[in-house]
Design an enzyme around this catalytic site. Sequence first.
Site, PDB file in Angstrom:
ATOM      1  N   THR A 243       0.826  -1.209   0.000  1.00 31.69           N
ATOM      2  CA  THR A 243       0.000   0.000   0.000  1.00 31.69           C
ATOM      3  C   THR A 243       0.857   1.255   0.000  1.00 31.69           C
ATOM      4  O   THR A 243       0.416   2.316  -0.451  1.00 31.69           O
ATOM      5  CB  THR A 243      -0.946  -0.017   1.209  1.00 31.69           C
ATOM      6  OG1 THR A 243      -1.646  -1.258   1.221  1.00 31.69           O
ATOM      7  CG2 THR A 243      -1.948   1.116   1.169  1.00 31.69           C
TER       8      THR A 243
ATOM      9  N   TYR B 259       5.130 -12.075   5.489  1.00 29.44           N
ATOM     10  CA  TYR B 259       3.972 -11.572   4.745  1.00 29.44           C
ATOM     11  C   TYR B 259       3.657 -12.589   3.653  1.00 29.44           C
ATOM     12  O   TYR B 259       4.386 -12.696   2.670  1.00 29.44           O
ATOM     13  CB  TYR B 259       4.294 -10.200   4.161  1.00 29.44           C
ATOM     14  CG  TYR B 259       3.173  -9.507   3.421  1.00 29.44           C
ATOM     15  CD1 TYR B 259       1.860  -9.958   3.458  1.00 29.44           C
ATOM     16  CD2 TYR B 259       3.440  -8.359   2.678  1.00 29.44           C
ATOM     17  CE1 TYR B 259       0.850  -9.302   2.781  1.00 29.44           C
ATOM     18  CE2 TYR B 259       2.434  -7.687   2.003  1.00 29.44           C
ATOM     19  CZ  TYR B 259       1.146  -8.167   2.055  1.00 29.44           C
ATOM     20  OH  TYR B 259       0.156  -7.505   1.382  1.00 29.44           O
TER      21      TYR B 259
ATOM     22  N   LYS C 101       1.651 -11.872   8.572  1.00 29.36           N
ATOM     23  CA  LYS C 101       0.541 -11.133   7.972  1.00 29.36           C
ATOM     24  C   LYS C 101      -0.018 -12.041   6.894  1.00 29.36           C
ATOM     25  O   LYS C 101       0.630 -12.287   5.869  1.00 29.36           O
ATOM     26  CB  LYS C 101       1.012  -9.805   7.377  1.00 29.36           C
ATOM     27  CG  LYS C 101      -0.109  -9.061   6.645  1.00 29.36           C
ATOM     28  CD  LYS C 101       0.397  -7.821   5.936  1.00 29.36           C
ATOM     29  CE  LYS C 101      -0.739  -7.159   5.140  1.00 29.36           C
ATOM     30  NZ  LYS C 101      -0.249  -5.981   4.371  1.00 29.36           N
TER      31      LYS C 101
ATOM     32  N   ILE D 277      -3.224  -5.727   9.574  1.00 31.48           N
ATOM     33  CA  ILE D 277      -2.474  -4.693   8.863  1.00 31.48           C
ATOM     34  C   ILE D 277      -3.369  -4.273   7.710  1.00 31.48           C
ATOM     35  O   ILE D 277      -3.549  -5.007   6.743  1.00 31.48           O
ATOM     36  CB  ILE D 277      -1.101  -5.201   8.408  1.00 31.48           C
ATOM     37  CG1 ILE D 277      -0.245  -5.534   9.638  1.00 31.48           C
ATOM     38  CG2 ILE D 277      -0.396  -4.148   7.545  1.00 31.48           C
ATOM     39  CD1 ILE D 277       1.112  -6.132   9.317  1.00 31.48           C
TER      40      ILE D 277
END
Length: 291
Positions: free
Chosen positions: A44, A132, A160, A202
Amino acid sequence: MFKGSMPALVTPFRNGELDLETLKKLVEWHIGEGSNGLVPVGTTGESPTLTHKEHEVVVEEVVKAAAGRVPVIAGAGSNNTLEAIRLVRHAEAVGADAALVVTPYYNKPTQSGLIAHFTALHDCADLPIIIYNIPGRSVVDMSPETMGKLAELPRIIGVKDATGDLARVCDQRSTCGPDFMQLSGEDATAHGFNAQGGVGCISVTANVAPKLLSQMQAACLAGDYATALSIQDRLMPLHKAIFIEPGLVGVKYAMSQLDLCSEEVRLPLTALSDETRALVDAGLRHAGLMN
């Protein structure tokens, strides 16, 4: 330490350059709105289109602006292990509290390659590492069994999870143990993720609705899933609208509607279509964030 709602921070731009003043204002705003942590230079945060220097500057500025009030989890992933080592070491040197490391994309390592990659990152510094796992982008899926092997390393502390598979939470708890921290990487399924044993998210949508998402996560952590569900229902149209096109583009547009930052993104990403803008606006109104 890493629980609750943590926005995957956007990287503000103005006329093609980093807008550091707006970035600092966003850090202050997020802390004031109750965000439980900050995660700069992830997907992001447009990490693929930042220069190496820009990546480092954003991490440094967020750490300085946060000033220890909330933890900072610095994006530090790469499909080049040597580059990821450099990013992890930089994050540690400037005072980040952990590194978020995506599974290597494009070059499709095996599960053995994933173990070797994350072991090298674990061994290169003393910084906690959060895996992640986002197979939809990286085209490699870390299995619960592989994650369990990595969880034996003392500084591989959590994941995540952006697989969208809620059964993974239970599978990973079985292989990694109950103390292995599991954070959702998907806003639309974060409530269910927590019900399965997750401890936070997140979040992309938290860039524009940090207070609501902090309240939702707090309710989940308190076991009040009814309150959390009412907040999730309020936000669901916004969650969905933001991700019709790339999520960071959607959320930057939403933020621009609230005068939080410019909607400017870097190529190859482009501005939202008019149709998607209308749906994001409707989501903002449904959430009570815009008249």
